[in-house]
Design an enzyme around this catalytic site. Structure first.
Site, PDB file in Angstrom:
ATOM      1  N   ASN A 209      -5.805  -3.203  -6.328  1.00 12.12           N
ATOM      2  CA  ASN A 209      -4.206  -3.502  -6.560  1.00 12.12           C
ATOM      3  C   ASN A 209      -4.055  -4.943  -6.696  1.00 12.12           C
ATOM      4  O   ASN A 209      -5.121  -5.781  -6.807  1.00 12.12           O
ATOM      5  CB  ASN A 209      -3.371  -2.823  -5.296  1.00 12.12           C
ATOM      6  CG  ASN A 209      -3.871  -3.599  -4.102  1.00 12.12           C
ATOM      7  OD1 ASN A 209      -3.932  -4.751  -4.033  1.00 12.12           O
ATOM      8  ND2 ASN A 209      -4.430  -2.683  -3.063  1.00 12.12           N
ATOM      9  N   PHE A 323       2.570  -4.801   7.438  1.00 12.65           N
ATOM     10  CA  PHE A 323       3.373  -5.365   6.433  1.00 12.65           C
ATOM     11  C   PHE A 323       3.723  -4.180   5.422  1.00 12.65           C
ATOM     12  O   PHE A 323       2.978  -3.358   5.509  1.00 12.65           O
ATOM     13  CB  PHE A 323       2.582  -6.351   5.530  1.00 12.65           C
ATOM     14  CG  PHE A 323       2.748  -7.867   5.872  1.00 12.65           C
ATOM     15  CD1 PHE A 323       2.050  -8.147   7.035  1.00 12.65           C
ATOM     16  CD2 PHE A 323       3.463  -8.681   5.123  1.00 12.65           C
ATOM     17  CE1 PHE A 323       2.249  -9.487   7.534  1.00 12.65           C
ATOM     18  CE2 PHE A 323       3.475 -10.158   5.714  1.00 12.65           C
ATOM     19  CZ  PHE A 323       2.859 -10.473   6.803  1.00 12.65           C
TER      20      PHE A 323
HETATM   21  N1  CTP Z   1      -2.240   0.096   5.538  1.00 12.71           N
HETATM   22  C1  CTP Z   1      -3.304   0.453   6.448  1.00 12.71           C
HETATM   23  N2  CTP Z   1      -4.114   1.456   5.709  1.00 12.71           N
HETATM   24  C2  CTP Z   1      -3.875   2.084   4.840  1.00 12.71           C
HETATM   25  C3  CTP Z   1      -2.666   1.650   4.191  1.00 12.71           C
HETATM   26  C4  CTP Z   1      -1.928   0.724   4.669  1.00 12.71           C
HETATM   27  O1  CTP Z   1      -3.592  -0.039   7.338  1.00 12.71           O
HETATM   28  N3  CTP Z   1      -4.621   2.944   4.415  1.00 12.71           N
HETATM   29  C5  CTP Z   1      -1.299  -0.710   6.353  1.00 12.71           C
HETATM   30  C6  CTP Z   1      -1.126  -1.907   5.557  1.00 12.71           C
HETATM   31  O2  CTP Z   1      -2.130  -2.825   5.726  1.00 12.71           O
HETATM   32  C7  CTP Z   1       0.274  -2.678   5.978  1.00 12.71           C
HETATM   33  C8  CTP Z   1       1.162  -1.254   6.198  1.00 12.71           C
HETATM   34  O3  CTP Z   1       0.037  -0.274   6.558  1.00 12.71           O
HETATM   35  O4  CTP Z   1       0.318  -3.119   6.955  1.00 12.71           O
HETATM   36  C9  CTP Z   1       1.856  -0.628   5.114  1.00 12.71           C
HETATM   37  O5  CTP Z   1       1.008  -0.781   4.078  1.00 12.71           O
HETATM   38  P1  CTP Z   1       1.839  -0.216   2.676  1.00 12.71           P
HETATM   39  O6  CTP Z   1       0.611  -0.013   1.451  1.00 12.71           O
HETATM   40  O7  CTP Z   1       3.173  -0.723   2.442  1.00 12.71           O
HETATM   41  O8  CTP Z   1       2.340   1.363   2.906  1.00 12.71           O
HETATM   42  P2  CTP Z   1       1.308   2.710   3.073  1.00 12.71           P
HETATM   43  O9  CTP Z   1       1.384   3.023   4.621  1.00 12.71           O
HETATM   44  O10 CTP Z   1       0.083   2.599   2.411  1.00 12.71           O
HETATM   45  O11 CTP Z   1       2.575   4.029   2.405  1.00 12.71           O
HETATM   46  P3  CTP Z   1       2.944   3.813   1.010  1.00 12.71           P
HETATM   47  O12 CTP Z   1       1.687   3.396   0.119  1.00 12.71           O
HETATM   48  O13 CTP Z   1       3.198   5.364   0.719  1.00 12.71           O
HETATM   49  O14 CTP Z   1       4.037   3.219   0.610  1.00 12.71           O
END
Ligand code: CTP
Length: 396
Positions: A209, A323
């Protein structure tokens, strides 16, 4: 942050003199009063006018033509300093200070000051490694002068090696850290994650990403400046980690999960600013996949949700911060992530905004805190945002 504090900067004749402009500008952004002394040779490398404009103060040079004024100024300047910073410091200026020579405005003022003195050397690596320069530095360190060590790289002369001025941001962090003496996180272990993860499809292709790691690295820098013992688990990024933290580099979400769970054991504060890939290819091919004339379907499977895993093993007293990167329904989405992952705080940012989010140096965020408090912040640098986030964490 540095309101009411005066930093006197001595600029000496190193080719890195131009970087003094950025140091001054960063200090001014923190509201410090900045007074500049330039050696004669530095005025040939950067204009007095530039440093005068940036510091918003007259620049002091070697004014032998005005001995009377010079006498008075060097004492009043020396007294006004809360910190005396020499950046960049050439081999010559280090040698003069170490030998007690005071034959110009800068060396005379250094000798007269009672303020803490920081020296950021910048010179050719052979000069830096010269035993005389090394001996001078050792002596100054032994009488409590603080050195902000140079880095390695390609130097202005084309040589490669040690001698590159520490980054302006690192220099300002050290000075600001000293001035605020905000060692509020001393003795605390802070675990941070930053950057993207990459999920291999085959030896040449992967899924990732747009995360640059800038936010997580800014958070690490802030934690270091507050005296914390910082571990930064970083996905692949192109930026240098802040000095003073333990960096563990990972690639995939699975690797990050393993390291973070291990490191979380004795951490007091855990902040997950990494953009973790939610899925990985079901099969990672050993050899490069060859194209055919048919469509190609890539099957993905779920990656671990690291934050969710952390919340399951969270110890009492541990603070867990996430975050949220969103492109719509910022608050509602962040709120549900906060509940689902049982976080103490979530920093929500709309990554679709111009001048904010991924790759940018700035961020516009909303902080949601356990118990329902909400702080909507203006667009600001990621460094400023880190300061606010850590202020909130400390309250928790
Ligand atoms: N995060 C994590 N592990 C994952 C995905 C996300 O620990 N597999 C953590 C990120 O580091 C961040 C938070 O969860 O602190 C939110 O991440 P984000 O990418 O905004 O959301 P997701 O939980 O992945 O949900 P979505 O992609 O559906 O928005």
């Amino acid at each position: 942050m540095l309101k009411g504090k005066t930093v006197v900067i001595g600029v000496s004749g190193s080719i890195a003199a131009y970087k003094a402009a950025e140091i001054i500008s960063l200090l001014k952004k923190l509201n410090a009063e900045v007074k500049v002394i330039m050696t004669k040779s530095s005025t040939r490398l950067i204009g007095e006018c530039t440093l005068q404009t940036l510091s918003n103060n007259p620049v002091y040079t070697d004014m032998f033509s005005e001995p009377f004024r010079w006498e008075i100024d060097h004492i009043s300047l020396a007294k006004s300093a809360d910190v005396f910073l020499i950046a960049p410091a050439s081999a010559n200026i280090i040698g003069k200070i170490a030998s007690g020579i005071a034959d110009d405005m800068l060396t005379t003022t250094v000798m007269a000051t009672e303020a803490k003195i920081f020296i950021a050397p910048a010179m050719n690596s052979k000069m830096y490694l010269n035993p005389i320069v090394q001996k001078n530095m050792e002596f100054l360190k032994s009488i409590d002068y603080k050195f902000i060590e140079p880095g390695s790289g390609i130097l202005a002369c084309g040589d490669e090696g040690i001698g590159k001025l520490a980054s302006p941001q690192d220099i300002v962090d050290v000075v600001a850290g000293y001035l605020t003496s905000k060692q509020t996180l001393k003795g605390k272990k802070v675990l941070l994650t930053a950057g993207p993860t990459i999920e291999s499809i085959d030896p040449v292709r992967y899924i990732t990403n747009h995360s640059s790691g800038k936010m997580g690295y800014a958070m690490a820098r802030e934690a270091v400046s507050r005296g914390a013992d910082v571990t930064l688990v970083s996905g692949p990024v192109d930026i240098d980690p802040p000095k003073g933290c333990n960096v563990i580099r990972v690639k995939s979400a699975v690797e990050m999960n393993e390291i973070v769970l291990r490191e979380s054991e004795d951490s007091n504060i855990i902040v997950k600013s990494a953009a973790v890939s939610d899925y990985r290819p079901k099969i990672t091919h050993d050899q490069k996949i060859k194209k055919s004339n048919d469509d190609f379907v890539l099957e993905l499977e779920r990656n671990p949700d690291i934050l969710k895993n952390l919340s399951k093993i969270k110890k009492s007293g541990q603070v867990l911060v996430g975050f949220a990167a969103e492109t719509e329904n910022l608050i509602a989405n962040a709120k549900s992530k906060m509940e689902e992952k049982q976080l103490d705080m979530i920093v929500a940012n709309d990554v679709s905004l111009k001048h904010s989010g991924f790759k940018s140096d700035k961020n516009k965020a909303v902080i949601l805190i356990r118990g329902g408090e909400k702080k909507e912040l203006e667009l600001m640098t990621k460094q400023e945002l880190s300061r606010i986030v850590f202020d909130e964490i400390e309250k928790l």
